[in-house]
Scaffold this active site. Structure first.
Site, PDB file in Angstrom:
ATOM      1  N   ASP A 279      -3.000 -93.646  20.574  1.00 33.07           N
ATOM      2  CA  ASP A 279      -1.702 -94.164  20.154  1.00 33.07           C
ATOM      3  C   ASP A 279      -1.681 -94.198  18.631  1.00 33.07           C
ATOM      4  O   ASP A 279      -2.645 -93.797  17.982  1.00 33.07           O
ATOM      5  CB  ASP A 279      -1.457 -95.562  20.735  1.00 33.07           C
ATOM      6  CG  ASP A 279      -2.399 -96.620  20.156  1.00 33.07           C
ATOM      7  OD1 ASP A 279      -3.303 -96.273  19.384  1.00 33.07           O
ATOM      8  OD2 ASP A 279      -2.209 -97.805  20.481  1.00 33.07           O
TER       9      ASP A 279
ATOM     10  N   ASP B 247      -1.077 -97.016  15.617  1.00 36.52           N
ATOM     11  CA  ASP B 247      -0.935 -98.448  15.337  1.00 36.52           C
ATOM     12  C   ASP B 247      -0.428 -98.616  13.911  1.00 36.52           C
ATOM     13  O   ASP B 247      -1.050 -98.119  12.963  1.00 36.52           O
ATOM     14  CB  ASP B 247      -2.285 -99.153  15.480  1.00 36.52           C
ATOM     15  CG  ASP B 247      -2.931 -98.890  16.831  1.00 36.52           C
ATOM     16  OD1 ASP B 247      -2.492 -99.495  17.808  1.00 36.52           O
ATOM     17  OD2 ASP B 247      -3.863 -98.045  16.900  1.00 36.52           O
TER      18      ASP B 247
ATOM     19  N   ASP C 148       2.183 -98.676  18.596  1.00 39.27           N
ATOM     20  CA  ASP C 148       2.136-100.148  18.537  1.00 39.27           C
ATOM     21  C   ASP C 148       2.566-100.588  17.148  1.00 39.27           C
ATOM     22  O   ASP C 148       2.058-100.074  16.152  1.00 39.27           O
ATOM     23  CB  ASP C 148       0.704-100.676  18.782  1.00 39.27           C
ATOM     24  CG  ASP C 148       0.248-100.467  20.217  1.00 39.27           C
ATOM     25  OD1 ASP C 148       1.105-100.294  21.104  1.00 39.27           O
ATOM     26  OD2 ASP C 148      -0.982-100.484  20.448  1.00 39.27           O
TER      27      ASP C 148
HETATM   28  P1  8DG Z   1      -7.396 -95.266  19.797  1.00 38.98           P
HETATM   29  O1  8DG Z   1      -6.001 -95.792  19.755  1.00 38.98           O
HETATM   30  O2  8DG Z   1      -7.577 -94.077  18.929  1.00 38.98           O
HETATM   31  O3  8DG Z   1      -7.868 -95.056  21.185  1.00 38.98           O
HETATM   32  O4  8DG Z   1      -8.380 -96.370  19.169  1.00 38.98           O
HETATM   33  P2  8DG Z   1      -7.999 -97.707  18.432  1.00 38.98           P
HETATM   34  O5  8DG Z   1      -6.826 -97.494  17.530  1.00 38.98           O
HETATM   35  O6  8DG Z   1      -9.228 -98.250  17.829  1.00 38.98           O
HETATM   36  O7  8DG Z   1      -7.635 -98.663  19.641  1.00 38.98           O
HETATM   37  P3  8DG Z   1      -6.327 -99.517  19.969  1.00 38.98           P
HETATM   38  O8  8DG Z   1      -6.417 -99.843  21.421  1.00 38.98           O
HETATM   39  O9  8DG Z   1      -5.076 -98.841  19.529  1.00 38.98           O
HETATM   40  O10 8DG Z   1      -6.525-100.884  19.189  1.00 38.98           O
HETATM   41  C1  8DG Z   1      -6.525-100.976  17.779  1.00 38.98           C
HETATM   42  C2  8DG Z   1      -6.883-102.375  17.399  1.00 38.98           C
HETATM   43  O11 8DG Z   1      -5.820-103.257  17.695  1.00 38.98           O
HETATM   44  C3  8DG Z   1      -8.099-102.910  18.162  1.00 38.98           C
HETATM   45  O12 8DG Z   1      -9.114-103.261  17.250  1.00 38.98           O
HETATM   46  C4  8DG Z   1      -7.600-104.122  18.864  1.00 38.98           C
HETATM   47  C5  8DG Z   1      -6.394-104.492  18.055  1.00 38.98           C
HETATM   48  N1  8DG Z   1      -5.442-105.397  18.643  1.00 38.98           N
HETATM   49  C6  8DG Z   1      -5.334-106.653  18.173  1.00 38.98           C
HETATM   50  N2  8DG Z   1      -4.376-107.324  18.838  1.00 38.98           N
HETATM   51  C7  8DG Z   1      -3.866-106.478  19.760  1.00 38.98           C
HETATM   52  C8  8DG Z   1      -2.860-106.637  20.749  1.00 38.98           C
HETATM   53  O13 8DG Z   1      -2.252-107.695  20.901  1.00 38.98           O
HETATM   54  N3  8DG Z   1      -2.611-105.553  21.531  1.00 38.98           N
HETATM   55  C9  8DG Z   1      -3.275-104.384  21.352  1.00 38.98           C
HETATM   56  N4  8DG Z   1      -2.968-103.350  22.144  1.00 38.98           N
HETATM   57  N5  8DG Z   1      -4.248-104.208  20.420  1.00 38.98           N
HETATM   58  C10 8DG Z   1      -4.541-105.253  19.640  1.00 38.98           C
HETATM   59  O14 8DG Z   1      -6.026-107.077  17.254  1.00 38.98           O
HETATM   60 MN    MN Z   2      -4.925 -97.022  18.366  1.00 36.12          MN
HETATM   61 MN    MN Z   3      -2.982 -99.677  19.901  1.00 39.15          MN
END
Ligand code: 8DG
Ligand code: MN
Ligand code: MN
Length: 371
Positions: free
Chosen positions: A205, A207, A295
């Site tokens: 995703d 962020d 996100d």
């Molecule tokens: P990816 O997307 O490439 O798979 O890896 P990522 O970017 O490291 O993982 P992610 O699932 O998108 O999460 C990014 C960070 O966001 C992770 O360290 C956890 C953090 N996070 C929070 N709060 C929340 C929340 O409320 N929801 C979600 N989905 N993630 C959160 O700190």
């Molecule tokens: Mn991510």
């Molecule tokens: Mn995310």
């Protein structure tokens, strides 16, 4: 002592926040195996074992070279007997019995498939598995199953959102959000966070974190951003979560508790023409656009550093930074703040570096946090 040679042995910390871990993993053979086992334990709700294998994988990711013998593991923390046995098997045979068993297990395969749908967690996947469902067709054909809005969209956009997002696509979406935010408030900060901030080439995703200099206006800003995306016709799905933020509350003891900032989980439409080098999609795809999971989080300015640190990840890095704070410093850290239990006060921070300083940790750049 005189006459004796002192050999410096590089010690590896048990805490990911004291190990520099880049995106280059020399030990993927071992960490992939550990992550399969961790996921299997997660599906079986054995949190302790799950975490043990996640930690073991994280330690190996920080190493500057591939393990070539079991002796190489002797100075390493967080490796239990089971983990060492798996390493030994992989070194000798190139595969490990327990891992092969999990990979060929019908329950594991099915839960893995079901949880790959946006909106489907281990509990729902397990429930579907128990009623005998094994494939998406079974779920979609079963009239007794009620899919919530998120899951409906997860299936609708399954192909697009299960395909990796490229760095170019993440940059294009950051630009879209940056423009929308700045059209609403000129004095705003927008940053790409998550895996892409850590230097990853691909992600599941995008962020993005943003805030406005005026504390208290950040929640309306997020709502206005969502409205604007809708007006532009790029909002395919939106799960908005209002802030439930209490400034008097102490930081959470458990990592898994999500934060209380205003945020939303989106599916956005990204045009090929917006992406340098084009979309990361099959060439047979002639639509000229794709759906991407995005996100957005909008913390108040005075919590920005904590939120940025938390959303940059990796999850293992964050988990260990909190554990380090608690165990080694008697402090409580989460996405909202840092509380010193010795002094009984909150410690302020305007940058991530401030937080590392408060904890007496050497600063780690985002690209060194791929634990
Ligand atoms: P990816 O997307 O490439 O798979 O890896 P990522 O970017 O490291 O993982 P992610 O699932 O998108 O999460 C990014 C960070 O966001 C992770 O360290 C956890 C953090 N996070 C929070 N709060 C929340 C929340 O409320 N929801 C979600 N989905 N993630 C959160 O700190
Ligand atoms: Mn991510
Ligand atoms: Mn995310």
């Amino acid at each position: 002592p005189e006459g004796r040679k002192v050999v410096a042995v590089a010690t590896v910390s048990q805490y990911a926040c004291q190990r520099r871990t880049t995106t280059t993993n020399h030990n993927a053979v071992f960490t992939d195996a550990f992550e399969v086992l961790a996921e299997c334990y997660e599906f079986n709700q054995m949190e302790g074992r799950c975490l043990a294998f996640r930690r073991a994988a994280s330690v190996l990711k920080s190493l500057p070279r591939v393990l070539s013998s079991l002796e190489d593991t002797h100075h390493l923390p967080c490796l239990g007997d089971h983990a060492k046995a798996i390493i030994d098997e992989l070194l000798q045979h190139g595969r490990a019995f327990d891992v092969q068993k999990v990979l060929s297990d019908e329950r594991y395969q099915t839960l893995k498939l079901f949880t790959s749908v946006f909106g489907v967690g281990p509990k729902t996947a397990e429930k579907w598995y128990r009623t005998g469902l094994r494939a998406f067709e079974h779920i979609l054909a079963d009239r007794s199953i009620h899919l919530n809005h998120m899951q409906q969209n997860g299936f609708l956009h399954y192909e697009d959102i299960s395909r990796a997002v490229s760095k170019a696509e993440a940059r294009a979406l950051t630009k879209v959000i940056d423009e929308v935010v700045h059209a609403i408030t000129p004095d705003a900060i927008v940053a790409l966070t998550g895996g892409f901030r850590r230097g990853k080439e691909f992600g599941h995703d995008v962020d993005i974190i943003f805030t406005t200099l005026e504390v208290g206006k950040e929640e309306n800003l997020l709502l206005d951003v969502i409205k604007s995306l809708e007006n532009q016709g790029v909002l395919l799905y939106c799960d908005y979560q209002a802030a439930t933020f209490d400034t008097a509350k102490l930081p959470a003891h458990s990592f898994e508790a999500m934060d209380h900032f205003a945020k939303c989980f989106l599916i956005l439409r990204l045009e090929a023409s917006q992406v340098e080098g084009g979309l990361n999609s099959g060439e047979e795809d002639s639509r000229g656009w794709r759906a991407v999971r995005v996100d957005l989080v909008s913390p108040p300015m005075n919590r920005y550093a904590f939120a940025l640190l938390g959303w940059t990840g990796s999850r293992q890095f964050e988990r260990d930074m909190r554990r380090f704070a608690r165990k080694e410093r008697r402090m409580l850290l989460d996405n909202h703040g840092l509380f010193d239990k010795n002094k009984k006060e909150f410690l302020a921070a305007t940058t991530e570096k401030d937080i590392f300083d408060h904890l007496g940790l050497e600063y780690m750049e985002p690209w060194q946090r791929n634990a």
